[in-house]
Design an enzyme around this catalytic site. Sequence first.
Site, mmCIF file in Angstrom:
data_model
loop_
_atom_site.group_PDB
_atom_site.id
_atom_site.type_symbol
_atom_site.label_atom_id
_atom_site.label_comp_id
_atom_site.label_asym_id
_atom_site.label_seq_id
_atom_site.Cartn_x
_atom_site.Cartn_y
_atom_site.Cartn_z
ATOM 1 N N SER A 9 0.824 -1.217 0.000
ATOM 2 C CA SER A 9 0.000 0.000 0.000
ATOM 3 C C SER A 9 0.855 1.262 0.000
ATOM 4 O O SER A 9 1.970 1.283 0.515
ATOM 5 C CB SER A 9 -0.911 -0.008 1.231
ATOM 6 N N GLN A 52 -1.769 4.384 6.407
ATOM 7 C CA GLN A 52 -1.201 3.529 5.369
ATOM 8 C C GLN A 52 0.081 2.860 5.824
ATOM 9 O O GLN A 52 0.371 1.720 5.462
ATOM 10 C CB GLN A 52 -0.959 4.337 4.093
ATOM 11 N N HIS A 76 -0.125 -0.608 7.388
ATOM 12 C CA HIS A 76 -0.473 -1.780 6.579
ATOM 13 C C HIS A 76 0.651 -2.805 6.577
ATOM 14 O O HIS A 76 0.419 -4.004 6.683
ATOM 15 C CB HIS A 76 -0.770 -1.362 5.133
ATOM 16 N N GLU A 129 -1.145 5.348 -5.422
ATOM 17 C CA GLU A 129 -2.323 4.494 -5.258
ATOM 18 C C GLU A 129 -3.443 5.303 -4.600
ATOM 19 O O GLU A 129 -4.534 5.436 -5.141
ATOM 20 C CB GLU A 129 -1.970 3.292 -4.382
ATOM 21 N N HIS A 130 -3.183 5.826 -3.413
ATOM 22 C CA HIS A 130 -4.109 6.718 -2.712
ATOM 23 C C HIS A 130 -3.519 8.127 -2.735
ATOM 24 O O HIS A 130 -2.318 8.297 -2.552
ATOM 25 C CB HIS A 130 -4.285 6.299 -1.248
ATOM 26 N N ASP A 135 -11.338 3.150 2.156
ATOM 27 C CA ASP A 135 -10.978 1.780 2.499
ATOM 28 C C ASP A 135 -12.181 0.983 2.978
ATOM 29 O O ASP A 135 -12.208 -0.239 2.857
ATOM 30 C CB ASP A 135 -9.909 1.775 3.606
ATOM 31 N N GLU A 156 -4.679 -5.902 -49.403
ATOM 32 C CA GLU A 156 -3.877 -6.616 -48.405
ATOM 33 C C GLU A 156 -3.502 -8.022 -48.862
ATOM 34 O O GLU A 156 -2.817 -8.755 -48.139
ATOM 35 C CB GLU A 156 -4.633 -6.694 -47.066
ATOM 36 N N HIS A 162 -10.947 -13.185 -48.046
ATOM 37 C CA HIS A 162 -11.731 -12.123 -47.419
ATOM 38 C C HIS A 162 -12.602 -11.421 -48.466
ATOM 39 O O HIS A 162 -13.779 -11.130 -48.238
ATOM 40 C CB HIS A 162 -10.802 -11.084 -46.764
#
Length: 427
Positions: A233, A255, A258, A322-323, A356, A410, A415
């Site tokens: 985190s 944080q 964690h 992240e945060h 959270d 092509e 096709h």
Amino acid sequence: MNKIYNPKREDWQSVLKRSTRTVADIEVIVDGIFDEVMKGGDSVLKKYTEKFDGILLDDLLVSKSEVEDAKKGVSNELKKAIQLAKSNIEKFHIAQKTDIVEVETVNGVRCWQEKRPIQKVGLYIPGGTAPLFSTILMLAIPAKIAGCDEIIICTPPYDEGKIHPAILYTAYLCGVTKIFKVGGIQAIGAMTFGTESIPQVYKIFGPGNQYVTVAKQIATKHGVAIDMPAGPSELLVVADDSANASFVASDLLSQAEHGTDSQVILVSTSKEMIDAVETQVENQLKELPRKEIAEKAIANSKLIYVDDDETAIDLINEYGPEHYIICVENEDFFINNTMNAGSVFIGNYTPESAGDYASGTNHTLPTNGYAKQYSGVNLDSFLKSMTFQKITEQGIQEIGPAIELMAEAEGLQAHKNAVTLRLNSIK
């Protein structure tokens, strides 16, 4: 914390470096365990559960009686809190549903897009030093809303081979199909290949330590999708003198607790704020039950001073947190110019811990700079977009000649023929 004043742009990469190991460092370990799980199934899972968790299991699957006992082991107050969070998370993710997108590109050519659920998903729920039952809310709720048929959980057991009651209660509340007592690399391997007990899934979700993160990345080599590389985190706060230093410190510590490999950063245009936050961190740290874990994370974290908002936002986008908490007077500038962040929290009364748990947004987010190219988990994470088209005789006449010319250019004659035959049948 490490104080850094006006770092040069050429030094930003080293200043903002995360303290995580690379995939190469861990890949050999993951490959070895994956190979064992693929060949040995449940017996290998039990072996590693005994080795890493110190628990010898008879059965990997959580029984119905264990779930019933867990319901009784969760207080009514906590049940109400979990139910409140569940309600808010459901509201936010239901709001993410989209209608079918349909358009007639030319007369007779109708194209549309619909979304279908991923049928089998596996959720990894960390146990370890903290039973993250909140992560079940963040993953199982959108999986149910999306309509996934099979939702399984793998989570490491603790004392006597049990799973924390709050994890089992939350899983029951969210309609999880099956819960298995296995964690770490071996859990990711089990969901990747399938074993006698644990079904193979199509996509794996959930955060974890560096070993779990690398295991998820290696799983993609074996045909299994993942939500994102979500590792240790991290949080970045940008704050000026309008911020409350004690609030900022509490967010940084939330944080840091964690894990020892978590990283927190304060970016500020105020040296006074940096000093005040540092003091508050030291004071609040003394009272934390997880002080030893937080201390190690704080030792790897940084207080960065820059002269102006423009430099600050460039630094933040380079980091891609992240945060990300914005506590500044000029908040619109930072909101409008933030390009890289997992989830953004604005103002003095918006703690990261709200996201959270209970505000409604998802907390499974990209770390380690992956916010530059990954989104956090959302409803679409559990869905696939499928396109459909239906062409009438008029429609094939409208676009057929263009298809023939392009296919011939092509060198793909078959096709062209697929169109020519249809055009000739109309004449």
